[in-house]
Motif scaffolding. Sequence first.
Motif, PDB file in Angstrom:
ATOM      1  N   SER A  74       0.828  -1.207   0.000  1.00  0.00           N
ATOM      2  CA  SER A  74       0.000   0.000   0.000  1.00  0.00           C
ATOM      3  C   SER A  74       0.863   1.258   0.000  1.00  0.00           C
ATOM      4  O   SER A  74       0.589   2.206  -0.736  1.00  0.00           O
ATOM      5  N   CYS A  75       1.909   1.270   0.821  1.00  0.00           N
ATOM      6  CA  CYS A  75       2.821   2.423   0.838  1.00  0.00           C
ATOM      7  C   CYS A  75       3.459   2.626  -0.535  1.00  0.00           C
ATOM      8  O   CYS A  75       3.569   3.750  -1.020  1.00  0.00           O
ATOM      9  N   ALA A  76       3.878   1.529  -1.173  1.00  0.00           N
ATOM     10  CA  ALA A  76       4.488   1.626  -2.498  1.00  0.00           C
ATOM     11  C   ALA A  76       3.510   2.239  -3.503  1.00  0.00           C
ATOM     12  O   ALA A  76       3.869   3.141  -4.266  1.00  0.00           O
ATOM     13  N   PHE A  77       2.264   1.779  -3.502  1.00  0.00           N
ATOM     14  CA  PHE A  77       1.265   2.307  -4.428  1.00  0.00           C
ATOM     15  C   PHE A  77       0.987   3.790  -4.178  1.00  0.00           C
ATOM     16  O   PHE A  77       1.053   4.610  -5.093  1.00  0.00           O
ATOM     17  N   TYR A  78       0.672   4.143  -2.947  1.00  0.00           N
ATOM     18  CA  TYR A  78       0.290   5.519  -2.646  1.00  0.00           C
ATOM     19  C   TYR A  78       1.444   6.505  -2.829  1.00  0.00           C
ATOM     20  O   TYR A  78       1.225   7.656  -3.210  1.00  0.00           O
ATOM     21  N   VAL A  88       2.466   5.953  -7.161  1.00  0.00           N
ATOM     22  CA  VAL A  88       1.418   6.285  -8.125  1.00  0.00           C
ATOM     23  C   VAL A  88       0.720   7.600  -7.787  1.00  0.00           C
ATOM     24  O   VAL A  88       0.508   8.440  -8.652  1.00  0.00           O
ATOM     25  N   LEU A  89       0.366   7.791  -6.513  1.00  0.00           N
ATOM     26  CA  LEU A  89      -0.397   8.976  -6.126  1.00  0.00           C
ATOM     27  C   LEU A  89       0.466  10.089  -5.525  1.00  0.00           C
ATOM     28  O   LEU A  89      -0.055  11.116  -5.106  1.00  0.00           O
ATOM     29  N   GLN A  90       1.790   9.850  -5.464  1.00  0.00           N
ATOM     30  CA  GLN A  90       2.748  10.861  -5.003  1.00  0.00           C
ATOM     31  C   GLN A  90       2.489  11.360  -3.583  1.00  0.00           C
ATOM     32  O   GLN A  90       2.731  12.522  -3.272  1.00  0.00           O
ATOM     33  N   MET A  91       1.989  10.485  -2.706  1.00  0.00           N
ATOM     34  CA  MET A  91       1.807  10.846  -1.303  1.00  0.00           C
ATOM     35  C   MET A  91       3.122  10.668  -0.557  1.00  0.00           C
ATOM     36  O   MET A  91       4.007   9.936  -1.010  1.00  0.00           O
ATOM     37  N   GLU A  92       3.251  11.325   0.563  1.00  0.00           N
ATOM     38  CA  GLU A  92       4.447  11.227   1.385  1.00  0.00           C
ATOM     39  C   GLU A  92       4.231  10.183   2.476  1.00  0.00           C
ATOM     40  O   GLU A  92       3.237  10.223   3.187  1.00  0.00           O
ATOM     41  N   LYS A 132       2.342   3.208  10.054  1.00  0.00           N
ATOM     42  CA  LYS A 132       2.697   4.008   8.884  1.00  0.00           C
ATOM     43  C   LYS A 132       1.500   4.860   8.500  1.00  0.00           C
ATOM     44  O   LYS A 132       0.355   4.474   8.697  1.00  0.00           O
ATOM     45  N   ALA A 133       1.787   6.020   7.926  1.00  0.00           N
ATOM     46  CA  ALA A 133       0.730   6.901   7.440  1.00  0.00           C
ATOM     47  C   ALA A 133       1.173   7.491   6.109  1.00  0.00           C
ATOM     48  O   ALA A 133       2.360   7.488   5.774  1.00  0.00           O
ATOM     49  N   LEU A 134       0.215   8.008   5.363  1.00  0.00           N
ATOM     50  CA  LEU A 134       0.474   8.646   4.085  1.00  0.00           C
ATOM     51  C   LEU A 134      -0.091  10.055   4.142  1.00  0.00           C
ATOM     52  O   LEU A 134      -1.255  10.250   4.492  1.00  0.00           O
ATOM     53  N   LYS A 135       0.724  11.030   3.808  1.00  0.00           N
ATOM     54  CA  LYS A 135       0.304  12.429   3.896  1.00  0.00           C
ATOM     55  C   LYS A 135      -0.004  12.972   2.509  1.00  0.00           C
ATOM     56  O   LYS A 135       0.713  12.720   1.556  1.00  0.00           O
ATOM     57  N   LYS A 163      -4.004  13.061   6.244  1.00  0.00           N
ATOM     58  CA  LYS A 163      -3.213  11.844   6.160  1.00  0.00           C
ATOM     59  C   LYS A 163      -4.104  10.617   6.286  1.00  0.00           C
ATOM     60  O   LYS A 163      -5.218  10.682   6.803  1.00  0.00           O
ATOM     61  N   ILE A 164      -3.564   9.513   5.768  1.00  0.00           N
ATOM     62  CA  ILE A 164      -4.215   8.215   5.841  1.00  0.00           C
ATOM     63  C   ILE A 164      -3.345   7.331   6.717  1.00  0.00           C
ATOM     64  O   ILE A 164      -2.172   7.105   6.399  1.00  0.00           O
ATOM     65  N   ASN A 165      -3.883   6.854   7.818  1.00  0.00           N
ATOM     66  CA  ASN A 165      -3.171   5.887   8.649  1.00  0.00           C
ATOM     67  C   ASN A 165      -3.476   4.495   8.108  1.00  0.00           C
ATOM     68  O   ASN A 165      -4.608   4.210   7.729  1.00  0.00           O
ATOM     69  N   LEU A 166      -2.470   3.628   8.074  1.00  0.00           N
ATOM     70  CA  LEU A 166      -2.647   2.280   7.547  1.00  0.00           C
ATOM     71  C   LEU A 166      -2.643   1.258   8.673  1.00  0.00           C
ATOM     72  O   LEU A 166      -1.794   1.296   9.556  1.00  0.00           O
ATOM     73  N   ASP A 167      -3.597   0.353   8.607  1.00  0.00           N
ATOM     74  CA  ASP A 167      -3.708  -0.742   9.560  1.00  0.00           C
ATOM     75  C   ASP A 167      -3.773  -2.014   8.737  1.00  0.00           C
ATOM     76  O   ASP A 167      -4.528  -2.092   7.774  1.00  0.00           O
TER      77      ASP A 167
END
Length: 72
Positions: free
Chosen positions: A20-24, A27-31, A39-42, A47-51
Amino acid sequence: MSLITHLDHLVLTVASIKRSCAFYTNVLQMEKIAFKRFKALKFGHSKINLDEIGMSLNQKPYIQPQTQPIYA
């Protein structure tokens, strides 16, 4: 006009945090943000927290609570 102007964060339950981190990020250029236990994506001010499915934040198995999906 929408009544929602932004989100602080939301949590996504995913099959693989690594994939999921690799994709976001690719592909979507999130941090990607790494905290001690998760882990989270900004993106912007949100931000999106991942579980990961079947794992709690302390990496112990747990039973998934009933959740309601969000569709865009």
